[in-house]
Motif scaffolding. Sequence first.
Motif, PDB file in Angstrom:
ATOM      1  N   UNK A  80      22.971 -42.944 -26.458  1.00  0.00           N
ATOM      2  CA  UNK A  80      23.750 -41.711 -26.384  1.00  0.00           C
ATOM      3  C   UNK A  80      23.105 -40.824 -25.149  1.00  0.00           C
ATOM      4  N   UNK A  81      21.721 -40.811 -25.334  1.00  0.00           N
ATOM      5  CA  UNK A  81      21.173 -40.138 -24.375  1.00  0.00           C
ATOM      6  C   UNK A  81      21.478 -40.819 -22.808  1.00  0.00           C
ATOM      7  N   UNK A  82      21.464 -41.869 -22.683  1.00  0.00           N
ATOM      8  CA  UNK A  82      21.841 -42.735 -21.658  1.00  0.00           C
ATOM      9  C   UNK A  82      23.281 -42.471 -21.205  1.00  0.00           C
ATOM     10  N   UNK A  83      24.060 -42.685 -22.214  1.00  0.00           N
ATOM     11  CA  UNK A  83      25.514 -42.177 -21.706  1.00  0.00           C
ATOM     12  C   UNK A  83      25.867 -40.845 -21.179  1.00  0.00           C
ATOM     13  N   UNK A  84      24.886 -39.920 -21.984  1.00  0.00           N
ATOM     14  CA  UNK A  84      25.186 -38.527 -21.670  1.00  0.00           C
ATOM     15  C   UNK A  84      24.699 -38.358 -20.195  1.00  0.00           C
ATOM     16  N   UNK A  85      23.511 -39.125 -19.875  1.00  0.00           N
ATOM     17  CA  UNK A  85      23.147 -38.716 -18.355  1.00  0.00           C
ATOM     18  C   UNK A  85      23.659 -39.693 -17.355  1.00  0.00           C
ATOM     19  N   UNK A  86      24.756 -40.451 -17.487  1.00  0.00           N
ATOM     20  CA  UNK A  86      25.671 -40.951 -16.619  1.00  0.00           C
ATOM     21  C   UNK A  86      25.699 -42.557 -16.571  1.00  0.00           C
ATOM     22  N   UNK A  87      25.106 -43.010 -17.617  1.00  0.00           N
ATOM     23  CA  UNK A  87      24.908 -44.557 -17.537  1.00  0.00           C
ATOM     24  C   UNK A  87      26.277 -45.210 -17.812  1.00  0.00           C
ATOM     25  N   UNK A  88      26.581 -46.491 -17.259  1.00  0.00           N
ATOM     26  CA  UNK A  88      27.650 -47.234 -17.215  1.00  0.00           C
ATOM     27  C   UNK A  88      27.339 -48.165 -18.338  1.00  0.00           C
ATOM     28  N   UNK A  89      28.111 -49.112 -18.584  1.00  0.00           N
ATOM     29  CA  UNK A  89      27.862 -50.089 -19.736  1.00  0.00           C
ATOM     30  C   UNK A  89      26.960 -50.948 -19.123  1.00  0.00           C
ATOM     31  N   UNK A  90      26.821 -51.264 -17.819  1.00  0.00           N
ATOM     32  CA  UNK A  90      25.819 -52.141 -17.088  1.00  0.00           C
ATOM     33  C   UNK A  90      24.594 -51.634 -17.419  1.00  0.00           C
ATOM     34  N   UNK A  91      24.550 -50.318 -16.862  1.00  0.00           N
ATOM     35  CA  UNK A  91      23.156 -49.678 -16.981  1.00  0.00           C
ATOM     36  C   UNK A  91      22.537 -49.643 -18.383  1.00  0.00           C
ATOM     37  N   UNK A  92      23.423 -49.398 -19.388  1.00  0.00           N
ATOM     38  CA  UNK A  92      22.979 -49.340 -20.701  1.00  0.00           C
ATOM     39  C   UNK A  92      22.178 -50.736 -20.780  1.00  0.00           C
ATOM     40  N   UNK A  93      23.098 -51.846 -20.592  1.00  0.00           N
ATOM     41  CA  UNK A  93      22.413 -53.079 -20.913  1.00  0.00           C
ATOM     42  C   UNK A  93      21.010 -53.035 -20.292  1.00  0.00           C
ATOM     43  N   UNK A  94      20.817 -53.052 -18.982  1.00  0.00           N
ATOM     44  CA  UNK A  94      19.718 -53.232 -18.232  1.00  0.00           C
ATOM     45  C   UNK A  94      18.637 -52.277 -18.328  1.00  0.00           C
ATOM     46  N   UNK A  95      18.951 -51.008 -18.687  1.00  0.00           N
ATOM     47  CA  UNK A  95      17.783 -49.892 -18.801  1.00  0.00           C
ATOM     48  C   UNK A  95      17.756 -49.268 -20.245  1.00  0.00           C
ATOM     49  N   UNK A  96      18.510 -49.783 -21.091  1.00  0.00           N
ATOM     50  CA  UNK A  96      18.310 -49.393 -22.313  1.00  0.00           C
ATOM     51  C   UNK A  96      17.931 -50.825 -23.352  1.00  0.00           C
ATOM     52  N   UNK A  97      19.050 -51.543 -23.398  1.00  0.00           N
ATOM     53  CA  UNK A  97      18.832 -52.630 -24.339  1.00  0.00           C
ATOM     54  C   UNK A  97      17.923 -53.236 -24.049  1.00  0.00           C
TER      55      UNK A  97
END
Lengths: 296, 271
Positions: free
Chosen positions: B171-188
Amino acid sequence: MILSQILGGKGGALAKKAAISSEATAGKISIRDVSIVYDPEGARVVAVDGCSLEIPAGEFCVIVGPSGCGKTTLLNAIAGFHGVSSGEIYMDDQLLCSPEMTTEPGADRIVVFQNGALFPWKTVLDNVTFGPLIQGRMTRKEAREAGHELLLQMGLSGISHRYPSEISGGMRRRVEIARAMMNDPKVLLLDEPFRAMDALTKTVIQKYLLDVYDASNKTVFFITHDLEEAIFLGTRVIVVTSRPAQVKKVINIEIPRPRDFRVLSSEYYRHLKEETLEAVHEEAQKAFEAGEREMA
Amino acid sequence: MSAPLKNSKKGVLGKKVKGFLATKSACRGIFSIVVALLIWELGTRYGLPVLSAIPPPSAVLVSFKESFVDPWYWGSWESSFQRIGLGFIFAQIIGIPLGLLMGTSRYFRELSLPVFEVLRPIPPLAWVPASALFWPTPEESIVFVTFLGAFFVTILNIVGGARSIDARYVRAAVSLGSSRKDIFWRIVLPATLPSIIVAMTVGIGVCWNTVVAAEMLAGHSGLGFLTWRAYVTFSYPLIVVGMISIGIAGYISSAIIRLLGSRMTPWLKTS
């Protein structure tokens, strides 16, 4: 701490990009007759019911209510994590969500979570620069510069290369506020951010948040069930009913800013606290009797 | 007795041997090893029940010295490490992306996880006959069962790790403007990294278990084969040499993984 002056003083592109402007021109939130119904496996749980609230741009608005009353649900709806069942939420007269649509979460409405959500695998600086980099708003170099600058302003430069696990809970909250501010959001959504903190750390970090607020004049939507905190921080305190959440009482806090913890011992403050307590107590009692557990 | 060996091993790993040896716990450790060796030596000499059947440490030491100059001995190390390397690395290359995919996509997980749940309880060694059937040479089937040893561990650990990511981070990452791709590489990915490393650490252990047994069953080289051949040819001290070598090899492998792991996850304090 005068963020705007120093960042603004630089005048250049950096200041504009990291921009923490002191004029509240944006961030008006209008909640119009919003109801939110959870429907997990057919059990209709009405979390918010016919809630209306106008938050002018730049206001520090504190929502107080018993645990599990639906405050967080309302915040999540503004943030875009959750849709509404009826009614609309507008930001600056632009529709954020209605039963038909939900605007994706974005950096214009940043949430600071109850338990904190700094990325443990990133250093403080990398956490702070995450937003502008992911949005492609700054180059790596610019982001690092702006990040360093902001951390310096916010008294956090000494820990920029530490990992979140290496710093105290109070520091983590400050970093999280810094991370939010890096995005120049229109609204800061804070969901009981200081809940787990001891009383002394709490006063320090509250003052800190006030400094940031005074310097930036962002609209703040702050949830708490700590009345002292609510009155000390807020321009208005909105007492909401136990679930489903509705506005029960609006209390204007006319304590001039910048505020100081000394107001906590003033007569006016005591009077306000009594007024708030009365409104909240009734609801807390109801919530207690309903035996509801905190949701979402 | 095995002190020089111990030191050289530590030296290879670049540990601060001197500082370590000065500590009390190190002294106790050395003491316990020396006492164990003494009991072993005396037990074999005076015919204590179980111990009389195995060669004394002195004989093992002699055998070790011979092995050290024997290219065949080092060839066994090489073969085993090669199999481990291939099996383990393939398990990571295939297992990590597959595990991440299964961990993040419910659709894919529900489609594929049942197959893994059914295959997982089969011990890797039970695959030996079957893999002998569908791989042309014993070498490939050994590598294959080694691969299986780490593969299931990797998949299941990563699926578990990826599924237990705290929603706040996303949620924090989405809130900061991450795309689905970003979520995978930078969070997951970073959030799953600790699970990946746990899977590697467990996996390399399973790999050694598997490769040694598979070499005994079907191999013509390797440390497992060395140990088994020593038994068949009545060179009993060499059996112990083989066992100790396997232990050291396993230790080196997991030390490498641990080192790699702590490099990859500097935010976890595992000093």
